[in-house]
Design an enzyme around this catalytic site. Structure first.
Site, PDB file in Angstrom:
ATOM      1  N   ARG A  49     -12.260  10.036 -22.849  1.00 38.86           N
ATOM      2  CA  ARG A  49     -11.099  10.422 -22.413  1.00 38.86           C
ATOM      3  C   ARG A  49     -11.098  12.194 -21.702  1.00 38.86           C
ATOM      4  NH1 ARG A  49      -7.527  12.620 -25.531  1.00 38.86           N
ATOM      5  NH2 ARG A  49      -8.261  11.315 -27.340  1.00 38.86           N
ATOM      6  N   TYR A 101       7.375   5.446  -2.136  1.00 36.54           N
ATOM      7  CA  TYR A 101       7.204   4.331  -2.848  1.00 36.54           C
ATOM      8  C   TYR A 101       8.295   4.028  -3.994  1.00 36.54           C
ATOM      9  CZ  TYR A 101       4.553   1.320  -5.828  1.00 36.54           C
ATOM     10  OH  TYR A 101       4.108   0.263  -7.049  1.00 36.54           O
ATOM     11  N   ASP A 165       2.060  11.703  -0.442  1.00 38.93           N
ATOM     12  CA  ASP A 165       1.270  10.524  -0.752  1.00 38.93           C
ATOM     13  C   ASP A 165       0.640   9.954   0.423  1.00 38.93           C
ATOM     14  OD1 ASP A 165       0.840   7.740  -1.404  1.00 38.93           O
ATOM     15  OD2 ASP A 165       2.434   7.795  -2.725  1.00 38.93           O
ATOM     16  N   LYS A 190      -5.613   0.449  -2.877  1.00 40.73           N
ATOM     17  CA  LYS A 190      -5.667   0.013  -1.492  1.00 40.73           C
ATOM     18  C   LYS A 190      -6.842   0.024  -0.742  1.00 40.73           C
ATOM     19  CE  LYS A 190      -1.250   0.218  -2.898  1.00 40.73           C
ATOM     20  NZ  LYS A 190      -0.585  -0.913  -3.723  1.00 40.73           N
TER      21      LYS A 190
HETATM   22  C1  LIG Z   1       2.569   4.535  -1.274  1.00 37.51           C
HETATM   23  C2  LIG Z   1       2.265   4.276  -2.591  1.00 37.51           C
HETATM   24  N1  LIG Z   1       1.993   5.052  -3.517  1.00 37.51           N
HETATM   25  C3  LIG Z   1       1.608   4.840  -4.692  1.00 37.51           C
HETATM   26  C4  LIG Z   1       1.318   3.741  -5.182  1.00 37.51           C
HETATM   27  C5  LIG Z   1       0.994   3.416  -6.688  1.00 37.51           C
HETATM   28  O1  LIG Z   1      -0.195   3.002  -6.812  1.00 37.51           O
HETATM   29  P1  LIG Z   1      -0.787   2.098  -7.904  1.00 37.51           P
HETATM   30  O2  LIG Z   1      -0.331   0.524  -7.595  1.00 37.51           O
HETATM   31  O3  LIG Z   1      -2.508   2.290  -7.642  1.00 37.51           O
HETATM   32  O4  LIG Z   1      -0.311   2.594  -9.140  1.00 37.51           O
HETATM   33  C6  LIG Z   1       1.521   2.637  -4.375  1.00 37.51           C
HETATM   34  C7  LIG Z   1       1.240   1.208  -4.616  1.00 37.51           C
HETATM   35  O5  LIG Z   1       1.628   0.419  -3.983  1.00 37.51           O
HETATM   36  C8  LIG Z   1       2.087   3.058  -2.910  1.00 37.51           C
HETATM   37  O6  LIG Z   1       2.136   2.081  -2.247  1.00 37.51           O
END
Ligand SMILES: Cc1ncc(COP(=O)(O)O)c(C=O)c1O
Length: 365
Positions: A49, A101, A165, A190
Site C-alpha cells: 500500500r 465525465y 482530464d 482506455k
Molecule cells: C474522461 C474520463 N475520465 C475519467 C474516467 C474514469 O476512469 P475509470 O473508469 O478508469 O475510473 C472515465 C471513464 O470512462 C472517463 O471517460
C-alpha cells in the site's frame, strides 16, 4: 541522438537497463509486506500500500511520456478523487466543466458539496467566468461524451490550479502540462492499456509537492492499483502509438462517413475541419483521438443501429482495439439526446468498419 519520436518512446518507456539473462520487462511483484529490517525509510519497498516496484516501473513509463511525475491509482476515478481530495477543503471553490465525465461531477456534487466545497458547474462558454476566485478548475478536452474542445492554455492562464482530464486524447496526442495545466489525469482503462481488460488511472504533475500529496493520499486512502494490472498496462504500452494511429485513422473515416449521411445529425469529431473544436484541437493536439459522437434522432433508431452492427460492440468505455459504441443516454447524467451515440473506433480494417456502419445505419432507418 535527437529526441526520440512517440513510437520509440512508448516501446522503451520504463524498461530497466538491459541485464544479462533478465527479461525486457520484469514480471509483476506480488507482495503485501517486503522483508524489512530497521527503519522503513531505508528500504526501497516496505508494504505494497506504500509502494510497489511494478507500479513504479509503469509510473516511470507513463511519466516519461509527459516529462512529469506520475502517480498511479486503482482507476481513473481513484486518480480523480485523489486530486480533488488533496486540493479541496471546506470553503474551497471548485469550477467544473459541466460536460465532463459524469462520475467526476457526481463525486463533486454528492461527496464534496455536502462537506462544504462550493461546486460551480459551468457550460463551455462560462467556464472561465466560473473559475474566477476558484481554488481548482477542472476541465476535460476533448470531453466525454460530447467532444467539446477547450483552449487549455487560455484556461490554465487564468491563474487557478488547473486539472485537465486527458483521457480521450491521452499523452501521445495532447500534453496538458506543456499548456500550463498543473495536473493531467488519464484513465489508463482506455487507450493506454487498450485491450478492454483492466481498470487503472494515473495523474501526472511537474510539481513535486503535488505529486507527494497524491502519493500520501493513495497510501492513506488505499486507492492502490494491483501489481498485475500495472504490469498488464505496461505490457500494452509499446503498441500504444501504432494502435492509436490505426484507431484515429478509422475514427476520421467513420466521422466523414457519418457526416455525409443526411439521416445522421450532430456528428462531432475534432478532426473534422468543420467541427466547432477543430481549430483549437489542431493547435493543441497532435491527433484527434478515436471517439466520435452523433445523434440518430431517437432512442429506437439508436437501438436499431446498435443491434444491426456486427463489428461494433454495444459496450461502454473507449480506447480499446475493439470498436464499441453505446447509446449514451442509457446511463442518465449526461445532457445528450436519446438517440446520441458515442462510438470508439478500434483497430479493425477501415473498409470492414465502414461497411458495418453503412449497413447498420440502413437497418436503423
Ligand atoms: C474522461 C474520463 N475520465 C475519467 C474516467 C474514469 O476512469 P475509470 O473508469 O478508469 O475510473 C472515465 C471513464 O470512462 C472517463 O471517460
Amino acid at each position: 541522438m535527437s529526441q526520440p519520436g512517440p513510437s520509440t518512446r512508448v516501446v522503451r518507456a520504463g524498461l530497466p537497463e538491459p541485464e544479462q539473462g533478465e527479461p525486457f520487462l520484469p514480471g509483476p511483484v506480488f507482495a503485501a509486506p517486503f522483508h524489512l529490517t530497521g527503519e522503513p525509510e531505508d528500504s526501497p519497498a516496505v508494504y505494497t500500500r506504500y509502494g510497489n516496484p511494478t507500479w513504479t516501473r509503469y509510473e516511470d513509463a507513463v511519466g516519461s511520456l509527459e516529462d512529469a511525475d506520475a502517480v498511479l491509482f486503482s482507476s481513473g476515478m481513484g486518480a480523480a478523487a485523489a486530486i480533488l481530495l488533496t486540493q479541496l477543503t471546506p470553503g474551497s471553490v471548485l469550477a467544473v466543466d459541466e460536460g465532463c465525465y459524469l462520475n467526476v461531477r457526481r463525486l463533486a456534487r454528492t461527496h464534496l458539496e455536502p462537506r462544504g466545497v462550493e461546486v460551480r458547474l459551468a457550460p463551455p462558454a462560462g467556464l472561465a467566468a466560473a473559475a474566477r476566485g476558484a481554488d481548482l478548475l477542472w476541465l476535460e478536452s476533448p470531453s466525454n461524451p460530447t467532444l467539446e474542445v477547450y483552449d487549455i492554455a487560455a484556461l490554465a492562464d487564468l491563474g487557478v490550479g488547473t486539472v485537465v482530464d486527458n483521457t480521450t486524447a491521452g499523452p501521445l496526442l495532447q500534453r496538458p502540462l506543456d499548456l500550463g495545466a498543473h495536473y493531467s489525469l488519464t484513465s489508463a482503462t482506455k487507450q493506454l492499456s487498450g485491450h478492454a481488460d483492466l481498470v487503472l488511472g494515473y495523474v501526472t504533475t511537474r510539481d513535486g509537492e503535488r505529486a507527494q500529496a497524491l502519493r500520501d493520499w493513495r497510501r492513506d486512502a488505499g486507492a492502490i492499483p494491483g501489481p498485475f494490472e500495472a504490469w498488464l498496462a505496461h505490457r500494452s504500452l509499446p503498441t500504444l502509438a501504432v494502435r492509436l494511429e490505426r484507431a484515429c485513422d478509422n475514427a476520421l473515416v467513420i466521422a466523414r462517413q457519418l457526416a455525409a449521411r443526411d439521416d445522421v445529425e450532430e456528428v462531432r469529431y475534432p478532426g473534422l475541419p468543420g467541427d466547432a473544436g477543430h481549430e483549437v484541437a489542431r493547435r493543441q493536439m497532435s491527433g484527434y483521438g478515436m471517439v466520435v459522437s452523433f445523434d440518430l434522432g431517437s432512442r429506437e433508431r439508436a437501438e436499431r443501429f446498435l443491434a444491426a452492427a456486427k463489428l461494433i460492440t454495444d459496450a461502454t468505455s473507449f480506447g480499446s482495439v475493439h470498436t464499441v459504441a453505446e447509446r449514451r443516454a442509457r446511463w442518465g447524467g449526461d445532457a445528450v439526446p436519446d438517440g446520441f451515440i458515442r462510438l470508439s473506433s478500434g483497430c479493425e480494417d477501415a473498409a470492414d468498419l465502414l461497411a458495418d456502419v453503412e449497413r447498420a445505419l440502413d437497418a436503423a432507418a
